[in-house]
Design an enzyme around this catalytic site. Structure first.
Site, mmCIF file in Angstrom:
data_model
loop_
_atom_site.group_PDB
_atom_site.id
_atom_site.type_symbol
_atom_site.label_atom_id
_atom_site.label_comp_id
_atom_site.label_asym_id
_atom_site.label_seq_id
_atom_site.Cartn_x
_atom_site.Cartn_y
_atom_site.Cartn_z
ATOM 1 C CG PHE A 179 -1.211 8.519 9.166
ATOM 2 C CD1 PHE A 179 -0.041 7.750 9.456
ATOM 3 C CD2 PHE A 179 -2.652 7.704 9.789
ATOM 4 C CE1 PHE A 179 0.273 6.247 9.710
ATOM 5 C CE2 PHE A 179 -2.128 6.476 9.931
ATOM 6 C CZ PHE A 179 -0.951 5.140 9.560
ATOM 7 C CG ASP B 12 -0.599 -0.411 2.536
ATOM 8 O OD1 ASP B 12 0.816 -0.579 2.194
ATOM 9 O OD2 ASP B 12 -1.208 -0.181 3.936
ATOM 10 N NE ARG C 199 -7.581 -2.816 7.560
ATOM 11 C CZ ARG C 199 -5.581 -2.350 7.774
ATOM 12 N NH1 ARG C 199 -5.162 -1.624 6.364
ATOM 13 N NH2 ARG C 199 -5.390 -2.494 8.413
HETATM 14 P P1 IMP Z 1 7.207 1.325 6.825
HETATM 15 O O1 IMP Z 1 7.790 0.135 7.609
HETATM 16 O O2 IMP Z 1 7.551 2.464 7.638
HETATM 17 O O3 IMP Z 1 7.998 1.271 5.538
HETATM 18 O O4 IMP Z 1 5.417 1.204 7.298
HETATM 19 C C1 IMP Z 1 5.392 0.551 6.423
HETATM 20 C C2 IMP Z 1 4.085 0.244 6.837
HETATM 21 O O5 IMP Z 1 2.775 1.630 7.471
HETATM 22 C C3 IMP Z 1 2.278 0.556 5.298
HETATM 23 O O6 IMP Z 1 2.848 -0.877 4.757
HETATM 24 C C4 IMP Z 1 1.382 0.545 6.550
HETATM 25 O O7 IMP Z 1 0.703 -0.184 6.500
HETATM 26 C C5 IMP Z 1 1.958 0.982 7.424
HETATM 27 N N1 IMP Z 1 1.207 3.022 7.145
HETATM 28 C C6 IMP Z 1 2.863 3.959 7.149
HETATM 29 N N2 IMP Z 1 2.323 4.815 6.336
HETATM 30 C C7 IMP Z 1 1.138 4.698 6.405
HETATM 31 C C8 IMP Z 1 0.146 6.216 6.526
HETATM 32 O O8 IMP Z 1 0.105 7.190 5.968
HETATM 33 N N3 IMP Z 1 -1.596 5.753 6.434
HETATM 34 C C9 IMP Z 1 -1.328 4.338 6.582
HETATM 35 N N4 IMP Z 1 -0.749 3.380 7.652
HETATM 36 C C10 IMP Z 1 0.672 3.889 7.004
HETATM 37 MG MG MG Z 2 1.107 -2.633 5.216
#
Ligand code: IMP
Ligand code: MG
Length: 187
Positions: A163, A111, A176
């Site tokens: 976010f 995502d 979602r």
């Molecule tokens: P990362 O490990 O920081 O790259 O985060 C990855 C996961 O955090 C994503 O696959 C999402 O599930 C969640 N995430 C990160 N940023 C957002 C956001 O802005 N909205 C919702 N979920 C997020």
């Molecule tokens: Mg994710």
């Protein structure tokens, strides 16, 4: 026909960042690109599209209908420990693939790539299973937050450091099912 509830179609209380129509248009382009890139490869090995649960589910469902090739769909569950809006880099597989991917062409569907920790861990883990190739497709990228260098082969949209929710993305498991991507007003 029963109408969907108002909050699920009105942008209030959200600020809309990417409309449902813009998402649909971009996904058609990504699907066409993937189809063109993988058409020559389908003879040699299966193409396995791996959705990362749960955020990629809606994106994957729309995207695969624009991939005009024989593909296999798999899912993998990942949890990353941290607070609600920040991943710690400590990642665990909560639900594994149902079949080996050795010798297959893998496309990972995410995502969002935020800090990059989750997808970094996942790609390292998948590499140990010796797929023929691996590419990454992410609907969203927040480059301002990057803590890992991640190459995204197929990217939907680059967004600012907000976010976001909707179209599969959640905050505390909510929103979602919004058809667009936005953020909660005042956040
Ligand atoms: P990362 O490990 O920081 O790259 O985060 C990855 C996961 O955090 C994503 O696959 C999402 O599930 C969640 N995430 C990160 N940023 C957002 C956001 O802005 N909205 C919702 N979920 C997020
Ligand atoms: Mg994710």
């Amino acid at each position: 026909m029963v109408s969907p509830p108002g909050w699920n179609r009105s942008t209030d209380p959200f600020v809309e960042l990417i409309s449902a129509a813009a998402i649909a248009g971009r996904i058609a382009e990504l699907g066409a690109q993937i189809t063109a890139d993988y058409a020559p490869l389908t003879q040699s090995a299966d193409v396995v599209v791996i959705g990362v649960l749960k955020g990629s589910v809606i994106f994957l469902a729309d995207l695969v209908r624009h991939i005009a090739l024989p593909i296999v769909v798999e899912f993998i569950g990942i949890s990353s420990y941290g607070d609600a809006t920040r991943s710690s880099g400590v990642v665990q597989i909560t639900q594994d693939l149902s079949r080996p991917i050795e010798g297959k062409h893998v496309i990972v569907i995410e995502d969002i790539v935020d800090t990059g920790h989750t997808v970094h861990y996942l790609l390292e883990n998948l590499a140990t299973r010796r797929p023929a190739s691996t590419k990454l497709c992410s609907l969203l990228h927040k480059p301002e937050r990057a803590e890992r260098q991640i190459h995204i082969d197929y990217l939907g949209f680059t967004i600012a450091n907000k976010f976001v929710v909707g179209y599969g993305l959640d905050i505390a498991q909510q929103y979602r099912n919004l058809p667009f991507i936005g953020y909660v007003k005042g956040s």
